[in-house]
Motif scaffolding. Structure first.
Motif, PDB file in Angstrom:
ATOM      1  N   LEU A 247      36.251  80.326  18.615  1.00  0.00           N
ATOM      2  CA  LEU A 247      35.290  79.244  18.378  1.00  0.00           C
ATOM      3  C   LEU A 247      34.294  79.638  17.298  1.00  0.00           C
ATOM      4  CD1 LEU A 247      34.070  76.515  19.114  1.00  0.00           C
ATOM      5  CD2 LEU A 247      32.757  77.676  20.913  1.00  0.00           C
ATOM      6  N   VAL A 248      33.835  80.874  17.342  1.00  0.00           N
ATOM      7  CA  VAL A 248      32.918  81.365  16.313  1.00  0.00           C
ATOM      8  C   VAL A 248      33.576  81.300  14.945  1.00  0.00           C
ATOM      9  CG1 VAL A 248      31.763  83.437  15.449  1.00  0.00           C
ATOM     10  CG2 VAL A 248      31.555  82.811  17.854  1.00  0.00           C
ATOM     11  N   SER A 249      34.850  81.681  14.870  1.00  0.00           N
ATOM     12  CA  SER A 249      35.583  81.649  13.608  1.00  0.00           C
ATOM     13  C   SER A 249      35.718  80.229  13.070  1.00  0.00           C
ATOM     14  CB  SER A 249      36.972  82.273  13.794  1.00  0.00           C
ATOM     15  OG  SER A 249      37.725  82.188  12.607  1.00  0.00           O
ATOM     16  N   VAL A 250      36.031  79.288  13.955  1.00  0.00           N
ATOM     17  CA  VAL A 250      36.200  77.894  13.526  1.00  0.00           C
ATOM     18  C   VAL A 250      34.884  77.337  12.984  1.00  0.00           C
ATOM     19  CG1 VAL A 250      36.644  75.546  14.341  1.00  0.00           C
ATOM     20  CG2 VAL A 250      38.133  77.413  15.066  1.00  0.00           C
ATOM     21  N   VAL A 251      33.798  77.569  13.732  1.00  0.00           N
ATOM     22  CA  VAL A 251      32.497  77.041  13.297  1.00  0.00           C
ATOM     23  C   VAL A 251      32.072  77.699  11.992  1.00  0.00           C
ATOM     24  CG1 VAL A 251      30.060  76.828  13.888  1.00  0.00           C
ATOM     25  CG2 VAL A 251      31.790  76.486  15.643  1.00  0.00           C
ATOM     26  N   PHE A 252      32.305  78.997  11.876  1.00  0.00           N
ATOM     27  CA  PHE A 252      31.905  79.678  10.641  1.00  0.00           C
ATOM     28  C   PHE A 252      32.701  79.172   9.444  1.00  0.00           C
ATOM     29  CE2 PHE A 252      32.604  83.154   7.573  1.00  0.00           C
ATOM     30  CZ  PHE A 252      31.319  83.189   7.045  1.00  0.00           C
ATOM     31  N   MET A 253      34.009  78.956   9.618  1.00  0.00           N
ATOM     32  CA  MET A 253      34.799  78.456   8.495  1.00  0.00           C
ATOM     33  C   MET A 253      34.365  77.040   8.114  1.00  0.00           C
ATOM     34  SD  MET A 253      36.541  80.861   7.371  1.00  0.00           S
ATOM     35  CE  MET A 253      37.217  79.813   6.090  1.00  0.00           C
ATOM     36  N   ALA A 254      33.911  76.245   9.086  1.00  0.00           N
ATOM     37  CA  ALA A 254      33.364  74.931   8.762  1.00  0.00           C
ATOM     38  C   ALA A 254      32.089  75.076   7.933  1.00  0.00           C
ATOM     39  CB  ALA A 254      33.085  74.147  10.040  1.00  0.00           C
ATOM     40  N   VAL A 255      31.247  76.030   8.311  1.00  0.00           N
ATOM     41  CA  VAL A 255      30.029  76.297   7.541  1.00  0.00           C
ATOM     42  C   VAL A 255      30.385  76.761   6.128  1.00  0.00           C
ATOM     43  CG1 VAL A 255      28.039  77.845   7.358  1.00  0.00           C
ATOM     44  CG2 VAL A 255      28.594  76.787   9.549  1.00  0.00           C
ATOM     45  N   ALA A 256      31.372  77.669   6.028  1.00  0.00           N
ATOM     46  CA  ALA A 256      31.801  78.165   4.716  1.00  0.00           C
ATOM     47  C   ALA A 256      32.349  77.034   3.854  1.00  0.00           C
ATOM     48  CB  ALA A 256      32.859  79.251   4.886  1.00  0.00           C
ATOM     49  N   ALA A 257      33.073  76.100   4.480  1.00  0.00           N
ATOM     50  CA  ALA A 257      33.618  74.961   3.732  1.00  0.00           C
ATOM     51  C   ALA A 257      32.498  74.100   3.159  1.00  0.00           C
ATOM     52  CB  ALA A 257      34.508  74.124   4.652  1.00  0.00           C
ATOM     53  N   LEU A 258      31.486  73.824   3.964  1.00  0.00           N
ATOM     54  CA  LEU A 258      30.349  73.042   3.479  1.00  0.00           C
ATOM     55  C   LEU A 258      29.615  73.775   2.365  1.00  0.00           C
ATOM     56  CD1 LEU A 258      28.928  71.711   6.882  1.00  0.00           C
ATOM     57  CD2 LEU A 258      30.139  70.384   5.134  1.00  0.00           C
ATOM     58  N   ALA A 259      29.464  75.094   2.514  1.00  0.00           N
ATOM     59  CA  ALA A 259      28.783  75.885   1.491  1.00  0.00           C
ATOM     60  C   ALA A 259      29.562  75.881   0.177  1.00  0.00           C
ATOM     61  CB  ALA A 259      28.586  77.320   1.985  1.00  0.00           C
ATOM     62  N   CYS A 260      30.881  75.991   0.257  1.00  0.00           N
ATOM     63  CA  CYS A 260      31.711  75.965  -0.952  1.00  0.00           C
ATOM     64  C   CYS A 260      31.591  74.618  -1.667  1.00  0.00           C
ATOM     65  CB  CYS A 260      33.168  76.245  -0.601  1.00  0.00           C
ATOM     66  SG  CYS A 260      33.510  77.963  -0.179  1.00  0.00           S
ATOM     67  N   ALA A 261      31.564  73.538  -0.891  1.00  0.00           N
ATOM     68  CA  ALA A 261      31.408  72.207  -1.486  1.00  0.00           C
ATOM     69  C   ALA A 261      30.065  72.090  -2.190  1.00  0.00           C
ATOM     70  CB  ALA A 261      31.550  71.137  -0.412  1.00  0.00           C
ATOM     71  N   ALA A 262      29.017  72.637  -1.578  1.00  0.00           N
ATOM     72  CA  ALA A 262      27.697  72.589  -2.193  1.00  0.00           C
ATOM     73  C   ALA A 262      27.656  73.425  -3.466  1.00  0.00           C
ATOM     74  CB  ALA A 262      26.642  73.082  -1.199  1.00  0.00           C
ATOM     75  N   CYS A 263      28.256  74.614  -3.442  1.00  0.00           N
ATOM     76  CA  CYS A 263      28.267  75.493  -4.620  1.00  0.00           C
ATOM     77  C   CYS A 263      29.003  74.857  -5.786  1.00  0.00           C
ATOM     78  CB  CYS A 263      28.913  76.831  -4.278  1.00  0.00           C
ATOM     79  SG  CYS A 263      27.914  77.861  -3.208  1.00  0.00           S
ATOM     80  N   ALA A 264      30.022  74.067  -5.478  1.00  0.00           N
ATOM     81  CA  ALA A 264      30.792  73.419  -6.540  1.00  0.00           C
ATOM     82  C   ALA A 264      29.946  72.434  -7.331  1.00  0.00           C
ATOM     83  CB  ALA A 264      32.006  72.711  -5.952  1.00  0.00           C
ATOM     84  N   GLU A 265      28.870  71.934  -6.733  1.00  0.00           N
ATOM     85  CA  GLU A 265      27.973  71.033  -7.449  1.00  0.00           C
ATOM     86  C   GLU A 265      27.259  71.755  -8.584  1.00  0.00           C
ATOM     87  OE1 GLU A 265      26.952  67.647  -7.255  1.00  0.00           O
ATOM     88  OE2 GLU A 265      28.881  67.517  -6.243  1.00  0.00           O
ATOM     89  N   VAL A 266      27.067  73.067  -8.445  1.00  0.00           N
ATOM     90  CA  VAL A 266      26.361  73.851  -9.456  1.00  0.00           C
ATOM     91  C   VAL A 266      27.334  74.535 -10.405  1.00  0.00           C
ATOM     92  CG1 VAL A 266      24.858  75.863  -9.813  1.00  0.00           C
ATOM     93  CG2 VAL A 266      24.336  74.208  -8.013  1.00  0.00           C
ATOM     94  N   ALA A 267      28.337  75.218  -9.850  1.00  0.00           N
ATOM     95  CA  ALA A 267      29.234  76.034 -10.676  1.00  0.00           C
ATOM     96  C   ALA A 267      30.606  75.425 -10.873  1.00  0.00           C
ATOM     97  CB  ALA A 267      29.375  77.425 -10.055  1.00  0.00           C
ATOM     98  N   GLY A 268      30.900  74.291 -10.254  1.00  0.00           N
ATOM     99  CA  GLY A 268      32.222  73.699 -10.378  1.00  0.00           C
ATOM    100  C   GLY A 268      33.192  74.307  -9.378  1.00  0.00           C
TER     101      GLY A 268
END
Length: 268
Positions: A172-193
């Motif tokens: 469960l910790v892994s699933v929630v963390f990967m969801a957080v990582a996915a959101l973070a990657c989407a946000a980073c793409a707004e700055v760096a593509g």
């Protein structure tokens, strides 16, 4: 520089994303999931292309696709010693399928070359107020979840077998963390593509871990480096007219190289 609204928006957006990237990236590197960060950024590109085709903001599609991929990657069955079996194969297959969809979305939207360039390399100078609000919402959600999961995530990352024996719900910790990582990657793409969001997520975190710092100091250094790269990239782009992602990628590689040299000279 700061007399223009678009530059003020860019600096605020870069600051929000840097705090998120530095924190999440440190855990990704600790868990040796750099390839996952790379894949999630590219998967977000396909979601953004699909959102444009259907008439929605690109960030919404990027978040949706990255989040779905994060759940798939995080929910993979655990193999021996707590390591998910065939993790890289699963990530590669999800990435391949999403890139195929991205190509199809670009084809159907009839905006191939210009749209692909924007999505792949980012448009930090095009961040508007609604996008800033969305980025802040994503950052607050992700950092809140990390604060809630922090100790269990750190325990499961450093000693997965012991964590499971102590009753930590590692999957469960892994699933929630990967969801957080996915959101973070989407946000980073707004700055760096989509292509270079990976450098903002992984470069500062890898440098902090290379320095051998503890969790709190490591996360602080990672966030500071991410902020320095994004803001430095914006300022250098203003002076040189070179794209911001170029400076972010170059700075990430240079910071890691300097950290490696420092460790070498300190070693007896």
């Amino acid at each position: 520089m700061f007399e223009f609204d678009f530059m003020r928006h860019a600096f605020v957006g870069a600051a929000v994303v840097s705090v998120l990237a530095g924190t999440v990236g440190w855990f990704l590197m600790l868990r040796r999931q750099a390839f996952a960060a790379h894949a999630l950024s590219h998967i977000g590109f396909s979601g953004a292309a699909g959102a444009v085709w259907f008439g929605f903001p690109p960030l919404s599609g990027m978040v949706a696709f990255s989040l779905m991929a994060g759940f798939v990657i995080g929910a993979e069955r655990e193999g021996e010693r707590g390591v998910p079996a065939q993790r890289d194969s699963t990530i590669g297959l999800v990435l391949a399928a999403s890139l195929g969809l991205g190509a199809w979305f670009l084809h159907m939207s009839n905006r191939g070359s210009s749209l692909a360039t924007t999505l792949l390399f980012g448009d930090v100078l095009g961040i508007d107020v609604p996008t800033l609000e969305a980025l802040c919402g994503v950052a607050v959600l992700c950092l809140g979840l990390l604060a809630f999961l922090g100790r269990r995530l750190l325990f499961a990352s450093l000693a997965p077998e012991v964590a499971r024996a102590r009753g930590v719900p590692a999957r469960l910790v892994s699933v929630v963390f990967m969801a957080v990582a996915a959101l973070a990657c989407a946000a980073c793409a707004e700055v760096a593509g989509a292509l270079l969001a990976f450098s903002l997520m992984i470069g500062p975190a890898a440098t902090a871990l290379k320095l051998g710092l503890g969790p709190l100091a490591g996360i602080a250094v990672s966030v500071g480096l991410a902020l320095g790269l994004s803001w430095g990239g914006l300022m250098l782009s203003w002076v040189t007219d070179a794209p911001v992602p170029f400076w972010i990628g170059l700075g990430a590689a240079l910071s890691y190289a300097l950290a490696d040299l420092w460790r070498r000279f300190r070693s007896p």
